[in-house]
Design an enzyme around this catalytic site. Sequence first.
Site, PDB file in Angstrom:
ATOM      1  N   ARG A   1     -15.344  49.770 -20.919  1.00 42.54           N
ATOM      2  CA  ARG A   1     -16.411  50.978 -19.910  1.00 42.54           C
ATOM      3  C   ARG A   1     -17.346  51.456 -20.290  1.00 42.54           C
ATOM      4  O   ARG A   1     -18.577  52.537 -20.024  1.00 42.54           O
ATOM      5  CB  ARG A   1     -15.708  51.698 -19.279  1.00 42.54           C
ATOM      6  CG  ARG A   1     -13.901  51.551 -18.212  1.00 42.54           C
ATOM      7  CD  ARG A   1     -13.113  52.219 -17.945  1.00 42.54           C
ATOM      8  NE  ARG A   1     -12.389  53.267 -19.039  1.00 42.54           N
ATOM      9  CZ  ARG A   1     -11.552  53.946 -18.659  1.00 42.54           C
ATOM     10  NH1 ARG A   1     -11.662  54.201 -17.627  1.00 42.54           N
ATOM     11  NH2 ARG A   1     -10.640  54.038 -19.696  1.00 42.54           N
ATOM     12  N   GLN A   2     -17.584  50.931 -21.751  1.00 41.50           N
ATOM     13  CA  GLN A   2     -18.910  51.735 -22.691  1.00 41.50           C
ATOM     14  C   GLN A   2     -20.199  50.522 -23.338  1.00 41.50           C
ATOM     15  O   GLN A   2     -20.147  49.965 -24.219  1.00 41.50           O
ATOM     16  CB  GLN A   2     -18.396  52.857 -23.975  1.00 41.50           C
ATOM     17  CG  GLN A   2     -17.435  53.512 -23.670  1.00 41.50           C
ATOM     18  CD  GLN A   2     -17.196  54.320 -24.647  1.00 41.50           C
ATOM     19  OE1 GLN A   2     -17.817  54.885 -25.954  1.00 41.50           O
ATOM     20  NE2 GLN A   2     -15.506  54.223 -25.582  1.00 41.50           N
TER      21      GLN A   2
ATOM     22  N   LYS B   1     -20.681  57.160  -4.461  1.00 41.61           N
ATOM     23  CA  LYS B   1     -19.652  57.977  -5.227  1.00 41.61           C
ATOM     24  C   LYS B   1     -20.472  58.800  -6.544  1.00 41.61           C
ATOM     25  O   LYS B   1     -21.539  58.285  -7.338  1.00 41.61           O
ATOM     26  CB  LYS B   1     -18.793  57.669  -6.367  1.00 41.61           C
ATOM     27  CG  LYS B   1     -18.480  57.160  -7.245  1.00 41.61           C
ATOM     28  CD  LYS B   1     -16.624  56.475  -7.641  1.00 41.61           C
ATOM     29  CE  LYS B   1     -16.943  55.314  -8.617  1.00 41.61           C
ATOM     30  NZ  LYS B   1     -15.553  55.127  -8.230  1.00 41.61           N
TER      31      LYS B   1
ATOM     32  N   GLU C   1      -1.372  51.828 -42.678  1.00 39.83           N
ATOM     33  CA  GLU C   1      -1.417  50.921 -42.291  1.00 39.83           C
ATOM     34  C   GLU C   1      -0.507  50.120 -41.233  1.00 39.83           C
ATOM     35  O   GLU C   1       0.666  50.049 -42.189  1.00 39.83           O
ATOM     36  CB  GLU C   1      -2.459  50.838 -43.553  1.00 39.83           C
ATOM     37  CG  GLU C   1      -3.413  51.455 -44.618  1.00 39.83           C
ATOM     38  CD  GLU C   1      -3.206  50.890 -46.129  1.00 39.83           C
ATOM     39  OE1 GLU C   1      -2.351  50.105 -46.280  1.00 39.83           O
ATOM     40  OE2 GLU C   1      -3.320  51.669 -46.582  1.00 39.83           O
TER      41      GLU C   1
ATOM     42  N   ALA D   1      -6.395  58.397 -11.640  1.00 43.28           N
ATOM     43  CA  ALA D   1      -6.491  58.316 -10.342  1.00 43.28           C
ATOM     44  C   ALA D   1      -6.759  59.487  -9.568  1.00 43.28           C
ATOM     45  O   ALA D   1      -6.748  59.165  -8.627  1.00 43.28           O
ATOM     46  CB  ALA D   1      -4.927  57.877  -9.991  1.00 43.28           C
TER      47      ALA D   1
ATOM     48  N   ASP E   1       1.998  55.648 -44.683  1.00 45.97           N
ATOM     49  CA  ASP E   1       0.338  55.900 -44.837  1.00 45.97           C
ATOM     50  C   ASP E   1      -0.211  56.013 -43.712  1.00 45.97           C
ATOM     51  O   ASP E   1      -1.395  55.804 -43.370  1.00 45.97           O
ATOM     52  CB  ASP E   1      -0.313  55.565 -45.585  1.00 45.97           C
ATOM     53  CG  ASP E   1      -0.831  54.322 -46.119  1.00 45.97           C
ATOM     54  OD1 ASP E   1       0.003  53.202 -45.583  1.00 45.97           O
ATOM     55  OD2 ASP E   1      -1.530  53.962 -46.615  1.00 45.97           O
TER      56      ASP E   1
ATOM     57  N   THR F   1     -10.042  60.122  -8.672  1.00 42.57           N
ATOM     58  CA  THR F   1     -11.436  58.962  -7.733  1.00 42.57           C
ATOM     59  C   THR F   1     -10.710  58.530  -6.484  1.00 42.57           C
ATOM     60  O   THR F   1     -11.067  58.186  -5.830  1.00 42.57           O
ATOM     61  CB  THR F   1     -12.524  58.410  -8.935  1.00 42.57           C
ATOM     62  OG1 THR F   1     -12.789  58.660  -9.953  1.00 42.57           O
ATOM     63  CG2 THR F   1     -13.523  57.403  -7.877  1.00 42.57           C
TER      64      THR F   1
END
Length: 414
Positions: A193-194, A293, A136, A325, A134, A327
Amino acid sequence: RQPWPGFLFFFFFFFVSRRHTQRQGQSRPRPKVRPKPNKQRVSVRATIKDTTFTFTFSNGETKAKKQTNTDKKAKATRMSSGSSLDYSTDLAATDMSNYNVRLISGKANEKLAGDIAKLLNISLEDLTLNQFADGEINLHIHHNVRGADVYVIQPTSPDVNKNLMELLLLIHTLRLSSAKRVTAIVPYYGYARQDRKTKPRVPISAAAVAQLIESMGPHRIVTVDLHCGQIQGFFHQTPVDNLFAETVFIDEVISRNWNPQNLAIISPDAGGVTRARRFADKLGAANVVTILKRRVAANQIDSMQLVGEVNGFICLIVDDIIDTAGTLAKAAELLKSNGAAQVFACATHGIFSGPALTRITESVMSEVWVTDSIHQGSNADDCSKLRIMSLAPLLSSAIARLHSEKSLSALFEN
């Protein structure tokens, strides 16, 4: 009135009561007192090395007693401390500073863990780590880790949710197994990044992940080039050591014998200026350039502006993460259009999502350097411009220093 009648009455009462008491004492049988036996007791004491033997001879009986000097000291300690329990023998037999280093790896980057184990001359611990039908996770550590100094090597790279769950269960299992110390080595910290709210009703995922890891009870977290250094503050009770992979790239630059006066270190955004300056100071580079930017969405750039001079310079773009990639390729084109002689890029974490490798291959960049904080697999074969550098020497040195209680800052001194 004369006092004689009262005095005579008192004298008569005293005489009668005294006579009555004497008669009762004569009528009682006195108890027989047994004569005390002539008790003779002789003690002989002999000491052989640290053991004292005492022999007692009394009325035909012989008793022997044995006592060591260690028992005397322990008894004196108990008497002085008021304790009725004796733990001195167990503590003396246990060397609290002597415990083994154990390395355990999840499935996220087994190659990096194996390289670290080779440098430390330690075998990775055997464990069962797979999934049930399942989905797990099934985890079993085969050998005893009680009292050991255990290091869990597990980046939370893609598949980020599965690898994060493996890390949580590994730490939890080791704590239940009475490991003396559990250190989580997380070369890549997912969800980094958050790290703040950019708009209403969004999570601060980096903080949530930190709380999940900390709730498992690790004694220390070791990361490499966090996207934002303030993420260390999301761990309220657990110390975090953030290592820098810049030494790996600096050694590569030095090996190429580039002229520092002809080298420009490029920060791809305003947040990476500190990292670029640190590179430039260690290399003695003549110029530090910043690219400003404007993003319209994640992985989508509206405009880019160059702050600094790059004409005729060898440009080295320094970043922490390469994802799609897009940016990076646009930044390289901007540098080339402003007269850069060559453009190189280095980043600690190479995620390479979607068309990233194709964009790098088709870009104006000469080479892209990344570390193996995330398992790269066959990416180097698929992209001729990609070079992978190992973090194993850095992380193995960090583990050895942590185990011997030495400073980690010495790894980054000039």
